[in-house]
Scaffold this motif. Structure first.
Motif, PDB file in Angstrom:
ATOM      1  N   ASN A 149       0.827  -1.207   0.000  1.00  0.00           N
ATOM      2  CA  ASN A 149       0.000   0.000   0.000  1.00  0.00           C
ATOM      3  C   ASN A 149       0.865   1.262   0.000  1.00  0.00           C
ATOM      4  O   ASN A 149       0.394   2.340  -0.344  1.00  0.00           O
ATOM      5  N   LEU A 150       2.120   1.126   0.395  1.00  0.00           N
ATOM      6  CA  LEU A 150       3.065   2.249   0.327  1.00  0.00           C
ATOM      7  C   LEU A 150       3.877   2.201  -0.965  1.00  0.00           C
ATOM      8  O   LEU A 150       4.822   2.965  -1.143  1.00  0.00           O
ATOM      9  N   ASP A 151       3.502   1.249  -1.849  1.00  0.00           N
ATOM     10  CA  ASP A 151       4.178   1.081  -3.134  1.00  0.00           C
ATOM     11  C   ASP A 151       5.644   0.673  -2.953  1.00  0.00           C
ATOM     12  O   ASP A 151       6.503   0.973  -3.776  1.00  0.00           O
ATOM     13  N   LEU A 152       5.942  -0.003  -1.856  1.00  0.00           N
ATOM     14  CA  LEU A 152       7.323  -0.398  -1.559  1.00  0.00           C
ATOM     15  C   LEU A 152       7.554  -1.897  -1.732  1.00  0.00           C
ATOM     16  O   LEU A 152       8.667  -2.374  -1.503  1.00  0.00           O
ATOM     17  N   ASP A 153       6.507  -2.656  -2.139  1.00  0.00           N
ATOM     18  CA  ASP A 153       6.648  -4.114  -2.129  1.00  0.00           C
ATOM     19  C   ASP A 153       7.780  -4.611  -3.017  1.00  0.00           C
ATOM     20  O   ASP A 153       8.381  -5.638  -2.735  1.00  0.00           O
ATOM     21  N   ASN A 154       8.100  -3.859  -4.079  1.00  0.00           N
ATOM     22  CA  ASN A 154       9.219  -4.305  -4.920  1.00  0.00           C
ATOM     23  C   ASN A 154      10.572  -3.766  -4.459  1.00  0.00           C
ATOM     24  O   ASN A 154      11.604  -4.109  -5.023  1.00  0.00           O
ATOM     25  N   ASP A 155      10.544  -2.925  -3.449  1.00  0.00           N
ATOM     26  CA  ASP A 155      11.796  -2.327  -2.973  1.00  0.00           C
ATOM     27  C   ASP A 155      12.317  -2.997  -1.712  1.00  0.00           C
ATOM     28  O   ASP A 155      13.416  -2.695  -1.266  1.00  0.00           O
ATOM     29  N   LEU A 316      11.635   4.173   7.421  1.00  0.00           N
ATOM     30  CA  LEU A 316      10.567   4.111   6.415  1.00  0.00           C
ATOM     31  C   LEU A 316      10.559   5.378   5.562  1.00  0.00           C
ATOM     32  O   LEU A 316      10.474   5.318   4.329  1.00  0.00           O
ATOM     33  N   GLU A 317      10.702   6.528   6.222  1.00  0.00           N
ATOM     34  CA  GLU A 317      10.706   7.793   5.477  1.00  0.00           C
ATOM     35  C   GLU A 317      11.926   7.890   4.555  1.00  0.00           C
ATOM     36  O   GLU A 317      11.815   8.318   3.406  1.00  0.00           O
ATOM     37  N   LEU A 318      13.082   7.469   5.060  1.00  0.00           N
ATOM     38  CA  LEU A 318      14.295   7.484   4.224  1.00  0.00           C
ATOM     39  C   LEU A 318      14.095   6.650   2.963  1.00  0.00           C
ATOM     40  O   LEU A 318      14.445   7.073   1.862  1.00  0.00           O
ATOM     41  N   LEU A 319      13.510   5.458   3.149  1.00  0.00           N
ATOM     42  CA  LEU A 319      13.311   4.575   2.005  1.00  0.00           C
ATOM     43  C   LEU A 319      12.312   5.171   1.011  1.00  0.00           C
ATOM     44  O   LEU A 319      12.560   5.200  -0.205  1.00  0.00           O
ATOM     45  N   LEU A 320      11.192   5.668   1.536  1.00  0.00           N
ATOM     46  CA  LEU A 320      10.180   6.251   0.652  1.00  0.00           C
ATOM     47  C   LEU A 320      10.770   7.412  -0.147  1.00  0.00           C
ATOM     48  O   LEU A 320      10.481   7.574  -1.332  1.00  0.00           O
ATOM     49  N   LYS A 321      11.615   8.198   0.493  1.00  0.00           N
ATOM     50  CA  LYS A 321      12.194   9.348  -0.209  1.00  0.00           C
ATOM     51  C   LYS A 321      13.243   8.886  -1.224  1.00  0.00           C
ATOM     52  O   LYS A 321      13.302   9.418  -2.338  1.00  0.00           O
ATOM     53  N   LYS A 322      14.030   7.890  -0.825  1.00  0.00           N
ATOM     54  CA  LYS A 322      15.044   7.365  -1.725  1.00  0.00           C
ATOM     55  C   LYS A 322      14.402   6.808  -3.003  1.00  0.00           C
ATOM     56  O   LYS A 322      14.938   6.963  -4.094  1.00  0.00           O
ATOM     57  N   GLU A 323      13.246   6.171  -2.830  1.00  0.00           N
ATOM     58  CA  GLU A 323      12.570   5.560  -3.978  1.00  0.00           C
ATOM     59  C   GLU A 323      11.572   6.515  -4.639  1.00  0.00           C
ATOM     60  O   GLU A 323      10.746   6.092  -5.446  1.00  0.00           O
ATOM     61  N   ASN A 324      11.654   7.787  -4.255  1.00  0.00           N
ATOM     62  CA  ASN A 324      10.722   8.780  -4.814  1.00  0.00           C
ATOM     63  C   ASN A 324       9.260   8.424  -4.592  1.00  0.00           C
ATOM     64  O   ASN A 324       8.411   8.650  -5.447  1.00  0.00           O
ATOM     65  N   LYS A 325       8.961   7.849  -3.439  1.00  0.00           N
ATOM     66  CA  LYS A 325       7.590   7.455  -3.171  1.00  0.00           C
ATOM     67  C   LYS A 325       6.995   8.183  -1.972  1.00  0.00           C
ATOM     68  O   LYS A 325       5.925   7.834  -1.495  1.00  0.00           O
TER      69      LYS A 325
END
Lengths: 436, 436
Positions: A149-155, A316-325
């Motif tokens: 749901n955070l669009d991170l499943d492939n990351d 979580l925030e670092l990852l979302l930002k790194k992946e532009n999400k």
């Protein structure tokens, strides 16, 4: 005089706070589908509560202090002990399983660095009252769905093991505590250093080779169990097989990675343990958790099995930002009101009040200003519409400007409310619509 | 070993937490209509920050302690100083006025008693960057609308005064500090004790009588100003008149009570001050606030005017419960799944996953049980529907039972998703609907 925020503490301005809320809502959205309910716990607790769970070493890493009543207290480093206490308090009147989540600040007295703050948020997800392995699968499925749901499943990769997987191999032939501590820092030290330390802890060559080989397994759980090649104990193999079966029912047996190098608190976990890592392994763990069947029993003698995990907000925030999400700021700002002539102030407030009562957001600063100045502010502030009180008021009209299309209309005052209700699709708010 | 919650700290179980959320949302709903945005601040700050605002005495009433780096820190007793710091940090790049709200835990080291906890929540509403008296009226109107949205508008009274109203009368003839302290506890002490203390502080008989009379005023502001009968200083009268004018534009000039006995922090407030009380005066103040034009300037030398108020959750909850207006727990629990035969577990999980992906809440405990047992649990748990996996599965069907009407239907498995989407009016959730 130092009035600055303390090191490792964060201020959240509207744009950042908005992003936090969007992420929180996406996580909540998932757990609610599974029937989870929200609870919350105190932020200060007696230090004993955490010593009980994690041993004395926790004291060093926490904000512990003596309060003015000379009590040893602590800013909570996690919520699990308090949540477990809450379960024990109502265990006699509850229908189990209980599915609870909480979102709260926690504190650690550690050196602030990338991915680590002294104050941060944790989202906690726990199920109490059942040992059913399908519940373990549900927890992993929820974790996976949150990432999706955070669009991170492939990351990311969710990696699972069993608390006793490695210790069952050693059969008293090496110091399990030392072994688990070593494995826990495996990814932080060079391979040869790891190997020599492992050899030291497990001098028996056959065992050394066996452990080394098993620690290399990193395959989807269905393949991973095969790779274990029956070299582990029957009970643990059985539990892993049951988990695999249940994950199949949820259709994620190929998404969950068996990784025997996942080790977490020996004192605490009793069954499967898991962590979520970014695939590139550039960050700390996104979340971690496992089964802890003994904690609740420490409060009321009746053991109540439990499984759960906690997501910290920083990594979580670092990852979302790194992946532009990370969510792009697009708060719906509604209407910006521009007063051109001061003498229309009363008319303006009356109309604005009316449309606010219909559920429309209106920002108004009351100061008369030239229309250009007002439009600049509205444009900078990302408002959707301007409502302009100019000399048209003499004919009973106002101007509405769509800030996206730049279209501008002159409209009768008594049509404004309907216009915005239609355009912004709002409903009158209970209790507000009949104000005044 | 003491594992209990500390005195003055609260645990919130799902039902209580749900009520808190409903109330919070009703408050947020109002401020958002006025264009407020959410921010948040650290929960631990240097003690200096609060000494600056409130003087040294604050230390006694707070959770202050030395952290492990030997810093004098404090669990925040309020958020205003930190919010003001945040404003000062971005004052050069901001478009004023800023409208900010926050909701956070705060702590006070005081004896817990009715309406007072050691840990509680505060909802803060502040406008920065304008001295316009219409903004004072907006703040009072927002406060009033919050009470209205909580259905409390007829149970409370918002009382306003000016920080300098009384002090302007004394003209150096008595100790204003002592006088304000006395007035502040007026409602807590017997009338004759108040009178004699007042006489002591203001020995001049004419002045004593004047103050005594003015302190008795408790009328809607339009009438109240008349009652002041020009006995106060021109500037303050002018400010009160401007406020009255602006309140008229918002149509609440008869709802806001002029009450010169409202006194708040002399060190801090610079203009109008106000409090909200339950009409029966059985509780503490529901909220309090006022204009504080000098605080932000202490950070960056550029004064930025400000006005705001803070609502504490404890007294608000007491009042809502006393007036039977606390929200009745009616969380939408969705569907409770009942598995009658264990061998349908896989089929059940697949279907449940499908309907969850359509945005329907489903609770499932995986344990096979007789239908009666399952219905009991669902009924106790206030679920809206039961989804029953019995032998009908052999024919491709399941049973759905409406727990309110007790109606029961047998339905084809592939119609279940549509049934619930229609009945529970849910939409597929972004990111979840395409899972698996």
């Amino acid at each position: 005089m130092n009035y600055e925020p303390l090191k490792g503490f964060r201020e959240f301005y509207p744009e950042q706070q908005w992003g936090k809320r969007v992420i929180l809502e996406k996580i909540e959205e998932v757990v609610k589908l599974f029937g989870f309910e929200e609870i919350s716990t105190p932020s200060v607790e007696s230090l004993e509560l955490f010593k009980m769970k994690s041993g004395d070493e926790i004291v060093e890493e926490t904000y512990s202090f003596k309060d003015k009543g000379n009590r040893d207290v602590v800013l909570i480093p996690e919520t699990t002990p308090a949540v477990s206490r809450m379960v024990s308090e109502i265990s006699k009147i509850s229908t189990f399983p209980l599915r609870w989540y909480s979102y709260s600040k926690v504190w650690r007295y550690e050196e602030p660095q990338k991915g680590r703050m002294r104050e941060f948020y944790q989202f906690n997800v726990d199920i109490f009252g059942t040992k059913n392995p399908v519940v373990d699968a549900e927890i992993l499925y929820i974790a996976y769905m949150i990432m999706k749901n955070l669009d991170l499943d492939n990351d990311v990769q969710i990696r699972v093991s069993h608390r006793n997987l490695i210790s069952s191999l050693t059969n008293g032939m090496c110091d399990n505590n030392k072994l688990y501590k070593l494995i826990d820092k495996k990814h932080k030290i060079p391979a040869n250093e790891f190997d020599s330390s492992l050899k030291e802890i497990c001098p028996n060559n056959e065992l050394y080779i066996k452990i080394k080989k098993i620690l290399e397994i990193k395959s989807p759980i269905n393949k991973g169990i095969e790779e274990l090649n029956n070299s582990i104990e029957g009970d643990i193999l059985k539990e892993l097989n049951q988990l695999e079966e249940a994950l199949k029912m949820y259709g994620i047996e190929d998404k969950i990675i068996l990784d025997p190098s996942i080790v977490r608190g020996l004192l605490y976990y009793t069954g499967i343990v898991f962590e979520c890592w970014d695939k590139k392994e550039e960050l700390r763990a996104i979340f971690g958790g496992g089964r802890y069947d003994n904690l609740v029993g420490l409060f009321n003698k009746t053991p109540i099995p439990a499984i759960g995990f906690a997501i910290g907000d920083v990594t979580l925030e670092l990852l979302l930002k790194k992946e532009n999400k990370w969510p792009v700021y697009k708060e719906k700002k509604g209407v910006y009101a521009i007063l051109i002539y001061e003498n229309y102030l009363g008319v303006a407030i009356k109309m604005i009040t009316k449309i606010r009562n219909a559920g429309i957001k209106v920002t108004f600063d009351y100061a008369a200003k030239p229309i250009q100045k007002g439009l600049e502010i509205a444009s900078k502030g990302m408002y959707e519409y301007c409502l302009i009180f100019g000399k048209e008021i003499e004919e009973g009209n106002v101007i509405i400007k769509n800030m996206e299309t730049k279209e501008q209309i002159t409209i009768q005052q008594d049509m404004v409310e309907q216009f915005f209700i239609k355009e912004l699709n709002k409903k009158a708010i209970h209790g507000i619509n009949d104000a005044n």
